[in-house]
Scaffold this motif. Structure first.
Motif, PDB file in Angstrom:
ATOM      1  N   PHE B 187       0.851  -1.207   0.000  1.00 47.55           N
ATOM      2  CA  PHE B 187       0.000   0.000   0.000  1.00 47.55           C
ATOM      3  C   PHE B 187       0.879   1.247   0.000  1.00 47.55           C
ATOM      4  O   PHE B 187       0.669   2.181  -0.767  1.00 47.55           O
ATOM      5  N   SER B 189       4.011   1.595  -0.851  1.00 50.01           N
ATOM      6  CA  SER B 189       4.759   1.725  -2.097  1.00 50.01           C
ATOM      7  C   SER B 189       3.864   2.283  -3.202  1.00 50.01           C
ATOM      8  O   SER B 189       4.248   3.181  -3.958  1.00 50.01           O
ATOM      9  N   GLN B 190       2.647   1.755  -3.280  1.00 48.67           N
ATOM     10  CA  GLN B 190       1.698   2.202  -4.310  1.00 48.67           C
ATOM     11  C   GLN B 190       1.359   3.678  -4.122  1.00 48.67           C
ATOM     12  O   GLN B 190       1.355   4.455  -5.084  1.00 48.67           O
ATOM     13  N   CYS B 191       1.109   4.080  -2.862  1.00 49.09           N
ATOM     14  CA  CYS B 191       0.758   5.481  -2.576  1.00 49.09           C
ATOM     15  C   CYS B 191       1.920   6.400  -2.923  1.00 49.09           C
ATOM     16  O   CYS B 191       1.712   7.476  -3.509  1.00 49.09           O
ATOM     17  N   ARG B 193       4.255   5.934  -5.150  1.00 51.96           N
ATOM     18  CA  ARG B 193       4.395   6.053  -6.609  1.00 51.96           C
ATOM     19  C   ARG B 193       3.289   6.930  -7.200  1.00 51.96           C
ATOM     20  O   ARG B 193       3.508   7.636  -8.174  1.00 51.96           O
TER      21      ARG B 193
END
Lengths: 258, 207
Positions: B187, B189-191, B193
């Protein structure tokens, strides 16, 4: 100025961000990590091919989450899957049905599908009926999907996103309708249902790793390396905490609460 | 250029503001972040209108071409119109509006929720087939947990509830926490990026 009890969280966030950005930087320089092949991911191509041969549609659903609060990161990851599946379906002339439960997800999905069809060189395939808004109510949404699967004789059911109680209802109905099923979610309460009802499942973090594998973008692949470093950091912390708690020390728990 | 750069710039500024709001106590910053959070229902409302327009387009097409089940689409339009007209003219507390919600929508949802029990049974039947070592382990642990949660389990052995609780608290909890920690890292990492503009899947697919 810093909110109380937030120092450790802030330091952890800095470590996480640094590790991920370093991983991305390395990948962009050409040092891309090797990611083990995920069976569910390889099954997507096979499933679309199978649906094409049968002349029946592929159904994609991202669940009941939205792009602002409920499971937003996994919903963003599901858009990467949608992009890939829509492009692949268009290239293979396979009919695609996308069902959404939230208005903001509808707007984003519609844009993603339109872009994917354009990249596949088949913009004429895009029609309003490809992406369908059903309802924000989880059971109305599930009922709508089950109706579509049965009425339109869907061959492949792909469910990747944020799911709640409706997950098993959809997956079991699709199983009884004879669909090949690929699912993935980060909601740990729904994973067992998917494992029981679906042919292939992406478990938790695999949803993000699979998204990176699909895109082959250095930024996404590099982030996986960074995430692995952070996992190592978390593992060391858990081990240290367990050892210190076993010997009666509260050092790690006090450190975390600082 | 504006179609790409502007959304990315807004995402970056708002993302950083929200992260700072979580960690730092500066009244002006916290007020700004609260205001932005207050806009979310407004944005969501507009998005619902877009979704409803899609619903109308899809179902009117089905009625026009007399596709299979077109009468279901006609029923959808009837109830959509009735609900909207009553809701706008008499408010959402009007008895007729409450009747539609409490006596039709809620019971339908509850019926579907109740049916989940049967789906659990049919899915479990397939999942618990002892075809290999993993599924045999699953079958044994599930049988122990089920026995430990019903009165007959205690009749078989006094230790059964403790065994069931141990399975839930130790191996099951350990597995769940692995999912939670790994998903949480994913989560973050996704946020990250999305905030720095490396993930643009929402802007017309991957680039």
């Amino acid at each position: 100025m810093l909110a109380s009890g937030m120092l450790f969280t802030l330091v952890t966030l800095v470590i996480v961000c640094t590790a991920i950005l370093l991983g991305i930087n390395e990948a962009r320089k050409g040092k891309q990590p090797q990611i083990r092949p995920l069976a569910a991911l390889q099954a997507i191509d096979e499933a679309i091919g199978r649906a094409t041969e049968m002349g029946r549609p592929v159904h994609f659903s991202a669940g009941v989450g939205n792009l602002t609060v409920r499971g937003a990161p996994v919903m963003m990851a599901s858009l990467s899957f949608l992009s890939y599946i829509a492009e692949k379906s268009a290239r293979m002339d396979c009919s695609l049905i996308v069902t959404v439960a939230q208005g903001d997800v509808y707007a984003a999905s519609d844009e993603v599908v339109r872009g994917a069809f354009l990249r596949a060189g088949k913009p004429e395939l895009y029609q309003p009926g490809v992406v369908r808004y059903l309802s924000a109510d989880q059971y109305v949404y599930a009922g709508g999907i089950v109706g579509i699967i049965n009425r339109e004789n869907v061959a492949v059911n792909i469910m990747i996103g944020h799911y709640a109680n409706e997950a098993l209802f959809i997956a079991e109905e699709a199983h009884h309708a004879g669909c090949m099923q690929i699912a993935g979610t980060t909601n740990e309460y729904q994973i067992p249902f998917f494992v029981a009802a679906c042919d292939y499942v992406l478990l938790g973090e695999e949803v993000f790793a699979a998204g990176a594998q699909l895109s082959q973008e250095p930024s996404e692949l590099g982030a996986i390396t960074g995430q692995d470093f952070v996992k190592l950091f978390a593992l060391i912390l858990v081990l240290l905490g367990s050892i210190s708690a076993t010997f009666g020390s509260s050092f790690i728990s006090r450190l975390i609460n600082r | 250029m504006l179609k790409r750069t502007l959304p990315l710039a807004i995402t970056f500024i708002v993302g950083i503001l929200m992260v700072l709001d979580y960690f730092v106590k500066i009244p002006s910053l916290n007020t700004s972040a609260a205001s932005i959070r207050g806009w979310m229902p407004l944005v969501t409302s507009f998005a619902v209108i877009t979704g409803t327009l899609n619903l109308v387009a899809v179902h009117s097409d089905r009625i026009r071409h007399r596709r299979p089940g077109w009468y279901n689409s006609a029923a959808l339009f009837l109830f959509l119109a009735v609900t909207v007209i009553i809701g706008l003219s008499k408010g959402t507390t009007a008895p007729l509006y409450r009747f539609l919600y409490d006596k039709i929508l809620i019971p339908c949802g509850s019926t579907m929720a109740g049916m989940t029990a049967f789906f659990i049974a049919s899915a479990s039947y397939r999942a618990f087939r002892a075809t290999n070592a993993d599924s045999t382990l699953l079958l044994i642990s599930a049988a122990l947990v089920m026995l430990g949660r019903v009165p007959i389990g205690e009749f078989v052995s006094n230790e059964m509830p403790s065994v069931a609780q141990w399975i839930m608290d130790v191996p099951n909890m350990a597995g769940q926490r692995v999912f939670l920690v790994c998903s949480g890292i994913g989560f973050m990492s996704q946020c990250l990026r999305i905030i720095v503009g490396l993930n643009r899947a929402h802007l017309s697919g991957n680039e």
